[in-house]
Design a protein around this motif. Structure first.
Motif, PDB file in Angstrom:
ATOM      1  N   SER A 237       4.268   1.520  -7.092  1.00 56.60           N
ATOM      2  CA  SER A 237       3.058   1.455  -7.911  1.00 56.60           C
ATOM      3  C   SER A 237       3.433   1.377  -9.386  1.00 56.60           C
ATOM      4  N   LEU A 238       2.711   0.556 -10.117  1.00 58.78           N
ATOM      5  CA  LEU A 238       2.937   0.422 -11.561  1.00 58.78           C
ATOM      6  C   LEU A 238       2.232   1.541 -12.310  1.00 58.78           C
ATOM      7  N   PRO A 239       2.776   1.983 -13.458  1.00 54.93           N
ATOM      8  CA  PRO A 239       4.028   1.520 -14.084  1.00 54.93           C
ATOM      9  C   PRO A 239       5.242   2.103 -13.362  1.00 54.93           C
TER      10      PRO A 239
ATOM     11  N   LEU B 146       4.077 -10.877  -8.789  1.00 53.86           N
ATOM     12  CA  LEU B 146       4.151 -11.299 -10.184  1.00 53.86           C
ATOM     13  C   LEU B 146       4.122 -10.097 -11.126  1.00 53.86           C
ATOM     14  N   ASP B 147       3.255  -9.132 -10.842  1.00 51.11           N
ATOM     15  CA  ASP B 147       3.141  -7.960 -11.707  1.00 51.11           C
ATOM     16  C   ASP B 147       4.463  -7.198 -11.778  1.00 51.11           C
ATOM     17  N   ARG B 148       5.139  -7.078 -10.659  1.00 54.38           N
ATOM     18  CA  ARG B 148       6.402  -6.328 -10.635  1.00 54.38           C
ATOM     19  C   ARG B 148       7.543  -7.147 -11.232  1.00 54.38           C
TER      20      ARG B 148
ATOM     21  N   ARG C 227       0.816  -1.226   0.000  1.00 53.64           N
ATOM     22  CA  ARG C 227       0.000   0.000   0.000  1.00 53.64           C
ATOM     23  C   ARG C 227       0.847   1.272   0.000  1.00 53.64           C
ATOM     24  N   ASP C 228       1.861   1.319   0.863  1.00 51.35           N
ATOM     25  CA  ASP C 228       2.619   2.553   1.077  1.00 51.35           C
ATOM     26  C   ASP C 228       3.998   2.552   0.423  1.00 51.35           C
TER      27      ASP C 228
END
Length: 589
Positions: free
Chosen positions: A71-73, A116-118, A57-58
């Motif tokens: 945070s993505l992107p 996974l996203d990162r 979150r932070d």
């Protein structure tokens, strides 16, 4: 296990042309495998302080560095670019540790998907495009990232990873395999070689159904065998002068043994000795003794796994498991460590009243070596008495043409340079110069250490090239400590010699003393500590928290400082000098 995977083992890209059927076959093979253990999160750091919720979150916070929004992107090239150590942790994917462990604990898939996203985002940037950022494929980051990549692949295969994400991670595996194959990736002279070896072994074993990956794993196991022999000496001591790296590498090798990656009995026996030695590195206050590059690490009552040593487990558990150590003197002649703990704890409860001394007489190489030959720290009367500079952290490196590199310094921060310096340790200098860390490493300088009736005697010798230092420490627990330093020029040149001591800042300095030197009042006001230099030399001040020059400081945790009392006793223009200094406790009436 035989599979129908249609892959070419000689191909540079083992996974590039995977058909859907091959992808599913590989996924099922990974799900069915059980070695190495990737289901419990043991390859991820359990000592991260932030919760998974805070990280996701932070943002992620590493040590004393600023919290980093992930945070993505993500513009990966701009992150942590100003600090090498921070960048290595980022590109080693250390930020994933808490979310992965929370997923394993709760099954909440959002934490796995966050990782996974990162991982996919990072892989798209660095596995498909080149970079000028050397830290991305630096050996330490490479090896640690490979462990986390293996964990993500295993956990993803068991928990519904999409084909798109799976292919992206396999593409990253291909790139990592190519990097591991480079001779430049593996340096057996430092602990970084271990992380490369264990990273490629675990990643290779995770995907060993693929012929080319099995070969990578076998090379990794060969490298692991090399590393355990070069990192841990025959008496169990780690060769890099740091209890923290001893702890970290010992646990990592133990994990490799538990997972069947190391089976050699001679090597496992060496790990048992390393576990025994770790117990001697625990101070009565429960923290790891801060020699070399060691920050404050709490060892008692913390979440460390059990070791291979019952005596060390006894200390770490507060006496609830393992068995008490009957010996009060621990000597490790090849590594160059000697320890006193008197009395040894025998039951449950606080251990803070023991007298403790740690003496280091070794120079095995440049890795994590401070200018601290024959340095020691001392704990007595429930209190740190003689302390040293600590680690402070690494930060940006010096330019390659900096003259400070000739003195053995690699990092630019002046306070980092101070904690490495000779005055930040309890030892002797010549001509106000730091010990030379670019000279040929002599190995252990530990001499005969013995325990007599109520007395411990520790001895060491260190040859500094033009001059030699012989030190004898005589310790009567709870009563006194006498240090005799015999320094002599071997080249007939007259030198100025300085003896440095660093007294814990918790003691209150007072000039009143029955002897010739200064004294301090211990916390609680019942005892004083007096320094008596018996050769008539005067103490040159009691400096605390000086900024110019830096004196009277230590760093307990990375990025922090606190004041200590820095003392110097000097003898000028002499070829030979014997310093004898006696510290004694006296009850305040």
């Amino acid at each position: 296990m035989q599979t129908s995977l249609r892959m070419q083992s000689a191909s540079d890209a083992l996974f590039q042309h995977l058909a859907d059927g091959d992808l599913e076959t590989l996924r099922q093979w990974i799900v069915a495998s059980h070695r190495p253990d990737l289901s419990s999160g043991v390859w991820f750091d359990s000592l991260v302080s932030d919760s998974a919720e805070v990280v996701t979150r932070d943002g992620w916070k590493a040590g004393d560095y600023d919290r980093l929004d992930l945070s993505l992107p993500l513009a990966w090239d701009a992150l942590c670019a100003e600090d090498r150590s921070w960048g290595s942790q980022l590109h080693g994917w250390k930020f994933m540790d808490k979310p992965i462990q929370e997923f394993i604990r709760t099954g909440e898939r959002e934490y796995l998907q966050w990782c996974l996203d990162r991982a996919v985002s990072w892989s798209e940037r660095y596995c498909e495009q080149e970079t000028t950022n050397a830290i991305v494929w630096y050996n330490m980051a490479l090896g640690q990232r490979a462990l986390r990549l293996a964990g993500l692949i295993y956990l993803g295969a068991r928990n519904g990873i999409t084909d798109t994400d799976f292919r992206s991670l396999l593409h990253a595996v291909d790139r990592h395999r190519g990097e591991f194959a480079l001779d430049s990736s593996f340096n057996p002279r430092t602990n970084h070689g271990y992380f490369v070896a264990i990273g490629q072994t675990v990643l290779g074993r995770t995907l060993e159904a693929v012929p080319g990956m099995l070969g990578m794993a076998e090379e990794g196991r060969d490298r692991l065998a090399i590393m355990i022999r070069t990192q841990f000496l025959t008496d169990g001591g780690h060769s890099e002068h740091s209890p923290e790296y001893h702890r970290m590498l010992m646990y990592s090798f133990q994990l490799a043994v538990d997972n069947g990656l190391i089976a050699d009995s001679e090597l496992t026996g060496r790990l048992r000795k390393a576990a025994d030695l770790l117990g001697w590195m625990i101070q009565p206050n429960g923290s790891l003794v801060p020699l070399g590059d060691t920050p404050q690490v709490q060892m008692v009552g913390a979440s460390h796994p059990p070791t291979l040593s019952p005596e060390t487990n006894f200390l770490m558990s507060g006496g609830s498991t393992g068995k008490a150590n009957p010996d009060e003197l621990g000597v490790f002649p090849e590594t160059g460590y000697a320890f006193v703990r008197s009395p040894q704890p025998q039951g449950r409860g606080p251990k803070s009243e023991a007298t403790y001394l740690a003496f280091t007489a070794a120079f095995h190489g440049r890795a994590h070596k401070h200018a601290d030959d024959l340095n020691f720290v001392w704990y007595d009367h429930g209190q740190e008495i003689l302390v040293e500079g600590g680690r402070y952290g690494y930060g940006a490196q010096l330019p390659t043409d900096s003259p400070l590199r000739a003195e053995g310094f690699y990092y630019a921060d002046p306070f980092r340079q101070y904690v490495e310096s000779t005055p930040a340790h309890n030892t002797v200098a010549a001509n106000h110069q730091n010990h030379d860390r670019r000279r040929t490493a002599p190995g252990s300088g530990l001499d005969r250490c013995e325990q007599k009736e109520g007395l411990f005697v520790l001895r060491g010798t260190m040859d500094h090239g033009g001059w030699i230092h012989r030190r004898t420490i005589e310790l009567v627990p709870g009563v006194s400590l006498t240090v005799t330093d015999d320094v002599q020029s071997m080249d007939t040149v007259k030198r100025d010699f300085q003896v440095w001591y660093n007294i814990a800042g918790a003691l209150e300095f007072t000039k009143e003393s029955r002897g010739m030197g200064p004294s301090w009042i211990l916390p609680g006001g019942e005892w004083s500590l007096e320094l008596e230099p018996d050769n008539g030399l005067q103490v040159q001040g009691a400096t605390r928290e000086s900024e110019e020059p830096l004196r009277g400081w230590r760093s307990v945790e990375d990025g922090t400082r606190e004041g200590v009392w820095s003392l110097c006793l000097a003898a000028d223009r002499t070829r030979h000098q014997v310093f004898t200094n006696r510290f004694s406790f006296n009850r305040i009436s």
